[in-house]
Design a protein around this motif. Structure first.
Motif, PDB file in Angstrom:
ATOM      1  N   LEU A  35      41.747  46.704  42.540  1.00  0.00           N
ATOM      2  CA  LEU A  35      41.479  45.318  42.942  1.00  0.00           C
ATOM      3  C   LEU A  35      40.273  44.754  42.204  1.00  0.00           C
ATOM      4  O   LEU A  35      40.298  43.620  41.711  1.00  0.00           O
ATOM      5  CB  LEU A  35      41.254  45.239  44.447  1.00  0.00           C
ATOM      6  N   LEU A  36      39.232  45.542  42.090  1.00  0.00           N
ATOM      7  CA  LEU A  36      38.018  45.095  41.410  1.00  0.00           C
ATOM      8  C   LEU A  36      38.273  44.846  39.924  1.00  0.00           C
ATOM      9  O   LEU A  36      37.801  43.848  39.359  1.00  0.00           O
ATOM     10  CB  LEU A  36      36.913  46.133  41.592  1.00  0.00           C
ATOM     11  N   ALA A  37      39.047  45.736  39.298  1.00  0.00           N
ATOM     12  CA  ALA A  37      39.363  45.567  37.871  1.00  0.00           C
ATOM     13  C   ALA A  37      40.224  44.329  37.640  1.00  0.00           C
ATOM     14  O   ALA A  37      40.000  43.576  36.679  1.00  0.00           O
ATOM     15  CB  ALA A  37      40.066  46.810  37.346  1.00  0.00           C
ATOM     16  N   LEU A  38      41.195  44.100  38.503  1.00  0.00           N
ATOM     17  CA  LEU A  38      42.053  42.918  38.351  1.00  0.00           C
ATOM     18  C   LEU A  38      41.279  41.635  38.628  1.00  0.00           C
ATOM     19  O   LEU A  38      41.477  40.623  37.946  1.00  0.00           O
ATOM     20  CB  LEU A  38      43.259  43.016  39.282  1.00  0.00           C
ATOM     21  N   ALA A  39      40.396  41.661  39.604  1.00  0.00           N
ATOM     22  CA  ALA A  39      39.609  40.471  39.929  1.00  0.00           C
ATOM     23  C   ALA A  39      38.639  40.120  38.798  1.00  0.00           C
ATOM     24  O   ALA A  39      38.321  38.947  38.601  1.00  0.00           O
ATOM     25  CB  ALA A  39      38.840  40.690  41.221  1.00  0.00           C
ATOM     26  N   ALA A  40      38.200  41.105  38.049  1.00  0.00           N
ATOM     27  CA  ALA A  40      37.293  40.839  36.931  1.00  0.00           C
ATOM     28  C   ALA A  40      38.000  40.098  35.794  1.00  0.00           C
ATOM     29  O   ALA A  40      37.358  39.446  34.980  1.00  0.00           O
ATOM     30  CB  ALA A  40      36.707  42.147  36.415  1.00  0.00           C
ATOM     31  N   ARG A  41      39.331  40.210  35.753  1.00  0.00           N
ATOM     32  CA  ARG A  41      40.099  39.542  34.701  1.00  0.00           C
ATOM     33  C   ARG A  41      40.369  38.072  35.011  1.00  0.00           C
ATOM     34  O   ARG A  41      40.742  37.314  34.124  1.00  0.00           O
ATOM     35  CB  ARG A  41      41.439  40.257  34.504  1.00  0.00           C
ATOM     36  N   ILE A  42      40.187  37.648  36.262  1.00  0.00           N
ATOM     37  CA  ILE A  42      40.456  36.268  36.664  1.00  0.00           C
ATOM     38  C   ILE A  42      39.174  35.455  36.511  1.00  0.00           C
ATOM     39  O   ILE A  42      38.158  35.757  37.120  1.00  0.00           O
ATOM     40  CB  ILE A  42      40.943  36.210  38.125  1.00  0.00           C
ATOM     41  N   SER A  43      39.257  34.444  35.679  1.00  0.00           N
ATOM     42  CA  SER A  43      38.080  33.615  35.405  1.00  0.00           C
ATOM     43  C   SER A  43      38.239  32.242  36.046  1.00  0.00           C
ATOM     44  O   SER A  43      39.305  31.627  35.974  1.00  0.00           O
ATOM     45  CB  SER A  43      37.904  33.460  33.899  1.00  0.00           C
ATOM     46  N   VAL A  44      37.179  31.784  36.676  1.00  0.00           N
ATOM     47  CA  VAL A  44      37.149  30.455  37.279  1.00  0.00           C
ATOM     48  C   VAL A  44      36.241  29.591  36.410  1.00  0.00           C
ATOM     49  O   VAL A  44      35.045  29.867  36.299  1.00  0.00           O
ATOM     50  CB  VAL A  44      36.598  30.516  38.724  1.00  0.00           C
ATOM     51  N   PRO A  45      36.806  28.570  35.764  1.00  0.00           N
ATOM     52  CA  PRO A  45      35.978  27.743  34.879  1.00  0.00           C
ATOM     53  C   PRO A  45      34.998  26.875  35.675  1.00  0.00           C
ATOM     54  O   PRO A  45      35.397  26.004  36.426  1.00  0.00           O
ATOM     55  CB  PRO A  45      36.993  26.884  34.128  1.00  0.00           C
ATOM     56  N   MET A  53      36.359  36.369  39.620  1.00  0.00           N
ATOM     57  CA  MET A  53      36.648  36.641  41.028  1.00  0.00           C
ATOM     58  C   MET A  53      36.112  38.006  41.465  1.00  0.00           C
ATOM     59  O   MET A  53      36.286  38.414  42.598  1.00  0.00           O
ATOM     60  CB  MET A  53      38.161  36.577  41.251  1.00  0.00           C
ATOM     61  N   GLN A  54      35.430  38.680  40.539  1.00  0.00           N
ATOM     62  CA  GLN A  54      34.877  40.000  40.833  1.00  0.00           C
ATOM     63  C   GLN A  54      33.868  39.926  41.979  1.00  0.00           C
ATOM     64  O   GLN A  54      33.804  40.825  42.816  1.00  0.00           O
ATOM     65  CB  GLN A  54      34.228  40.563  39.580  1.00  0.00           C
ATOM     66  N   THR A  55      33.127  38.865  42.056  1.00  0.00           N
ATOM     67  CA  THR A  55      32.149  38.686  43.120  1.00  0.00           C
ATOM     68  C   THR A  55      32.828  38.698  44.489  1.00  0.00           C
ATOM     69  O   THR A  55      32.375  39.368  45.419  1.00  0.00           O
ATOM     70  CB  THR A  55      31.399  37.362  42.930  1.00  0.00           C
ATOM     71  N   TYR A  56      33.932  37.984  44.597  1.00  0.00           N
ATOM     72  CA  TYR A  56      34.641  37.918  45.865  1.00  0.00           C
ATOM     73  C   TYR A  56      35.343  39.237  46.193  1.00  0.00           C
ATOM     74  O   TYR A  56      35.469  39.603  47.354  1.00  0.00           O
ATOM     75  CB  TYR A  56      35.636  36.758  45.859  1.00  0.00           C
ATOM     76  N   ALA A  57      35.797  39.956  45.161  1.00  0.00           N
ATOM     77  CA  ALA A  57      36.416  41.255  45.390  1.00  0.00           C
ATOM     78  C   ALA A  57      35.387  42.243  45.941  1.00  0.00           C
ATOM     79  O   ALA A  57      35.701  43.030  46.845  1.00  0.00           O
ATOM     80  CB  ALA A  57      37.026  41.788  44.097  1.00  0.00           C
ATOM     81  N   LEU A  59      32.751  41.470  47.734  1.00  0.00           N
ATOM     82  CA  LEU A  59      32.523  41.073  49.127  1.00  0.00           C
ATOM     83  C   LEU A  59      33.661  41.525  50.027  1.00  0.00           C
ATOM     84  O   LEU A  59      33.444  41.981  51.141  1.00  0.00           O
ATOM     85  CB  LEU A  59      32.335  39.564  49.215  1.00  0.00           C
ATOM     86  N   LEU A  60      34.895  41.388  49.539  1.00  0.00           N
ATOM     87  CA  LEU A  60      36.047  41.823  50.311  1.00  0.00           C
ATOM     88  C   LEU A  60      36.048  43.328  50.517  1.00  0.00           C
ATOM     89  O   LEU A  60      36.308  43.824  51.623  1.00  0.00           O
ATOM     90  CB  LEU A  60      37.332  41.392  49.599  1.00  0.00           C
ATOM     91  N   LEU A  61      35.736  44.077  49.478  1.00  0.00           N
ATOM     92  CA  LEU A  61      35.713  45.541  49.585  1.00  0.00           C
ATOM     93  C   LEU A  61      34.572  46.015  50.484  1.00  0.00           C
ATOM     94  O   LEU A  61      34.680  47.061  51.108  1.00  0.00           O
ATOM     95  CB  LEU A  61      35.590  46.175  48.206  1.00  0.00           C
TER      96      LEU A  61
END
Length: 64
Positions: A35-45, A53-57, A59-61
């Motif tokens: 989950l953390l690796a996949l969230a790091a690939r999602i970029s919010v401009p 989205m790594q920050t939110y992952a 927090l979720l974990l």
């Protein structure tokens, strides 16, 4: 004779519940890493610095 120092627990697993608990912990660790690796690939401009989205992952974990 010097006392024997053991780093690892040498007692065998007594029942299947202990072993299933170990596999559950391994699965949770693997899933959290994925989950953390996949969230790091999602970029919010965002301006001026984009955010992932790594920050939110993380927090979720942390809630698990």
């Amino acid at each position: 004779m010097a006392p024997r120092i053991s780093i690892l627990n040498e007692a065998p697993l007594a029942d299947s519940e202990s072993q299933s608990s170990i596999w559950r912990k391994i699965a949770i660790a693997f899933g959290g890493s994925l989950l953390l690796a996949l969230a790091a690939r999602i970029s919010v401009p965002m301006l001026p610095v984009p955010m992932t989205m790594q920050t939110y992952a993380v927090l979720l974990l942390g809630r698990c």
